[in-house]
Design an enzyme around this catalytic site. Structure first.
Site, PDB file in Angstrom:
ATOM      1  N   LYS A 183     -93.030 -79.823 -41.031  1.00 48.10           N
ATOM      2  CA  LYS A 183     -92.777 -80.959 -42.101  1.00 48.10           C
ATOM      3  C   LYS A 183     -91.439 -80.922 -42.620  1.00 48.10           C
ATOM      4  O   LYS A 183     -90.594 -80.243 -42.251  1.00 48.10           O
ATOM      5  CB  LYS A 183     -93.899 -80.803 -43.288  1.00 48.10           C
ATOM      6  CG  LYS A 183     -95.250 -80.431 -42.766  1.00 48.10           C
ATOM      7  CD  LYS A 183     -95.852 -81.667 -41.795  1.00 48.10           C
ATOM      8  CE  LYS A 183     -97.114 -81.242 -41.232  1.00 48.10           C
ATOM      9  NZ  LYS A 183     -98.171 -81.011 -41.932  1.00 48.10           N
TER      10      LYS A 183
HETATM   11  C1  LIG Z   1     -99.645 -80.717 -41.522  1.00 45.58           C
HETATM   12  C2  LIG Z   1    -100.805 -81.725 -42.084  1.00 45.58           C
HETATM   13  C3  LIG Z   1    -101.822 -81.242 -43.067  1.00 45.58           C
HETATM   14  C4  LIG Z   1    -102.085 -79.853 -43.143  1.00 45.58           C
HETATM   15  O1  LIG Z   1    -101.239 -79.309 -43.900  1.00 45.58           O
HETATM   16  P1  LIG Z   1    -101.066 -77.768 -43.801  1.00 45.58           P
HETATM   17  O2  LIG Z   1     -99.924 -77.443 -44.804  1.00 45.58           O
HETATM   18  O3  LIG Z   1    -100.608 -77.294 -42.506  1.00 45.58           O
HETATM   19  O4  LIG Z   1    -102.332 -77.188 -44.289  1.00 45.58           O
HETATM   20  C5  LIG Z   1    -102.641 -82.499 -43.319  1.00 45.58           C
HETATM   21  N1  LIG Z   1    -102.497 -83.577 -42.978  1.00 45.58           N
HETATM   22  C6  LIG Z   1    -101.328 -84.001 -42.014  1.00 45.58           C
HETATM   23  C7  LIG Z   1    -101.344 -85.442 -41.576  1.00 45.58           C
HETATM   24  C8  LIG Z   1    -100.576 -82.881 -41.656  1.00 45.58           C
HETATM   25  O5  LIG Z   1     -99.677 -83.561 -40.814  1.00 45.58           O
END
Ligand SMILES: *Cc1c(COP(=O)(O)O)cnc(C)c1O
Length: 387
Positions: A183
Site C-alpha cells: 500500500k
Molecule cells: C489490502 C486491502 C485490504 C486489507 O488490508 P490488510 O491490511 O491487508 O488487512 C482491504 N481492502 C482492500 C481494497 C485492500 O487492498
C-alpha cells in the site's frame, strides 16, 4: 532483479524510528500509537483515528462499531480484495455485491439504488486504485435508507474528493486504511479507522482491546452491589471485543512513512503521467481514466487480450521474461467458490466487474521506481500490445 508491481520504500530514518522504540519502555500501547493516530488524523482531516493491527481488522471493527450483524445486508464492490466482503461475514451479516461503473471502476451508485434491498444496512465503498468512491450521492442514498457508509480506503490515502482528503470528508461514516507493504505507506502490517463521530470512535477504541472499559461513568459493577469508584486495578467488559492493536514499533514506522506520504504521492503521479503519455492512443490497451485528485495506488491497464490473440497468463509471462512483474486486481469476489456456494452468486451478477476482470492488468507502480524502471516497463508493454 525483476521490477515488482509494488513495494515499500524504507529509509534509514524509518529504521532509526523503529530502533528508537525498541530501546524505549513501550513496545505496544505506548505513546507512538497515539502520536501516529494524531498525525494521521491531522493529515486526512479526521476528528478521530484509531490505529489497528491491519486493514481487515479495520473493516471488521467498522462494521461492528456500526452495530451491523445477523439479518443485515452489507453491499460492497466485487472489484476488491477479499477482505472488503469477508468483514461482513465476520459480524454475521450477509455480504452482497453491486456492479461497478465502467469509468470509475468503483460501485455504481445508480445501479446500487436500482437494486437496493430493504435489509441493506451498510455499504462498503472501495476506492479502487485510489479513486474515492464515497461522495455526496452515495451518502444521500444510504442516509435515506438508514445505512452506514464504510469507505475502504486501503488504496486511497492521500486522495481527495471535492478538495477534502479521504478520511476527512463528510460522506463516509467510517473510513478504513491499510498499511500493508504494497500500500502507499506501510507499518509492515497495520490499519486504521478514521471517523468524525465521537460515539463510533469510542466504540472502535473499546472493541480494539477486548471490549474493555476503564471509563468510570460506564461501570455497572459485578452484581455484588458494589460499583467501583476507580479504574485502579479494575475494568469491565460490557461487550466482547478483540485484540486488534497496532504496536509502537509499527506506529513509529507509520509516523516516519506518513512524513513522506506527499513525496510518495508526487512520485506516483509522475510515473502515472509517464505511462499515460506512452500508452495514449493504443488500440488494444486502455489507460485508467484520469483524475487529478487521486493519489494513485495502482496503475491498472485494460488490455484486450482476446484481440491480441494471447491469454493474460502468457502476456504476464512475456513481461516477466523482460523483467517486469504484473498483477491482477481483482478477481470478482462474488465469483469466489465460497460466495457462489453459500449465497448462490455467480457469473452475470456483476457484468461490468466481470468484463473488467478479463482485461485488467496492474503495471508496476511504486515511488522507489527509477525512471529507467519506468522505461523498462513501457518498452516491455509496447512490445506486446501491438499486432
Ligand atoms: C489490502 C486491502 C485490504 C486489507 O488490508 P490488510 O491490511 O491487508 O488487512 C482491504 N481492502 C482492500 C481494497 C485492500 O487492498
Amino acid at each position: 532483479m525483476p521490477i515488482p508491481y509494488g513495494r515499500q520504500w524504507i529509509t534509514d530514518a524509518d529504521i532509526a524510528a523503529v530502533v528508537e522504540v525498541l530501546r524505549s519502555d513501550w513496545l505496544t500501547q505506548g505513546p507512538k500509537v497515539e502520536e501516529f493516530e494524531r498525525r494521521l488524523a491531522d493529515y486526512v482531516g479526521a476528528k478521530h483515528v484509531i490505529a489497528l493491527s491491519n486493514g481487515t481488522a479495520a473493516l471488521h471493527l467498522a462494521l461492528l462499531a456500526a452495530k451491523i450483524g445477523p439479518g443485515d445486508r452489507v453491499v460492497t464492490s466485487p472489484n476488491t480484495f477479499l477482505a472488503s466482503a469477508n468483514a461482513a461475514l465476520y459480524v454475521g451479516a450477509t455480504p452482497d455485491f453491486g456492479d461497478i461503473h465502467p469509468g470509475t471502476l468503483n460501485l455504481d451508485v445508480a445501479k446500487l439504488e436500482a437494486h437496493w434491498q430493504p435489509d441493506t444496512k451498510a455499504v462498503v465503498a472501495v476506492d479502487f486504485a485510489g479513486r474515492p468512491s464515497a461522495g455526496p450521492e452515495l451518502k444521500a442514498l444510504c442516509e435515506r435508507n438508514g445505512a452506514v457508509v464504510v469507505e475502504d480506503a486501503a488504496h486511497s490515502i492521500g486522495s481527495k474528493i471535492q478538495g477534502q482528503r479521504v478520511g476527512g470528508h463528510p460522506w463516509a461514516d467510517l473510513t478504513t486504511f491499510s498499511f500493508h507493504p504494497v500500500k502507499t505507506i506501510t507499518t509492515g502490517e497495520g490499519g486504521a479507522i478514521a471517523t468524525q463521530d465521537d460515539a463510533l470512535a469510542a466504540r472502535c477504541r473499546e472493541l480494539r482491546s477486548h471490549g474493555m472499559t476503564k471509563d468510570l461513568a460506564r461501570f455497572q459493577g459485578l452484581g455484588d452491589g458494589l460499583i467501583p469508584e476507580s479504574a485502579l486495578g479494575y475494568y469491565e467488559m460490557p461487550e466482547p471485543g478483540f485484540n486488534f492493536r497496532l504496536t509502537d514499533l509499527q506506529a513509529a514506522l507509520g509516523i516516519s512513512q506518513l512524513s513522506r506520504l506527499d513525496e510518495f504521492v508526487k512520485r506516483r503521479a509522475e510515473i502515472v503521467a509517464r505511462y499515460d503519455a506512452a500508452f495514449a492512443g493504443q488500440e488494444f490497451l486502455r489507460t485508467p481514466s484520469p483524475d487529478a485528485d487521486t493519489a494513485w495506488h495502482l496503475y491498472v491497464a485494460r488490455i484486450d487480450f482476446a484481440a491480441l490473440g494471447i491469454t493474460r497468463v502468457d502476456f504476464m509471462n512475456r513481461l516477466k521474461d523482460l523483467g517486469v512483474l504484473t498483477q491482477v486486481h481483482y478477481i470478482p469476489v462474488h465469483l469466489q467458490p465460497y460466495y457462489r456456494e453459500r449465497f448462490g452468486y455467480g457469473p452475470g451478477k456483476c457484468p461490468e466487474a466481470e468484463a473488467f476482470y478479463r482485461e485488467c492488468l496492474s503495471l508496476p507502480l511504486y515511488p522507489a521506481m527509477t525512471d529507467a524502471d519506468v522505461e523498462t516497463v513501457i518498452a516491455a508493454v509496447m512490445a506486446n500490445v501491438q499486432i
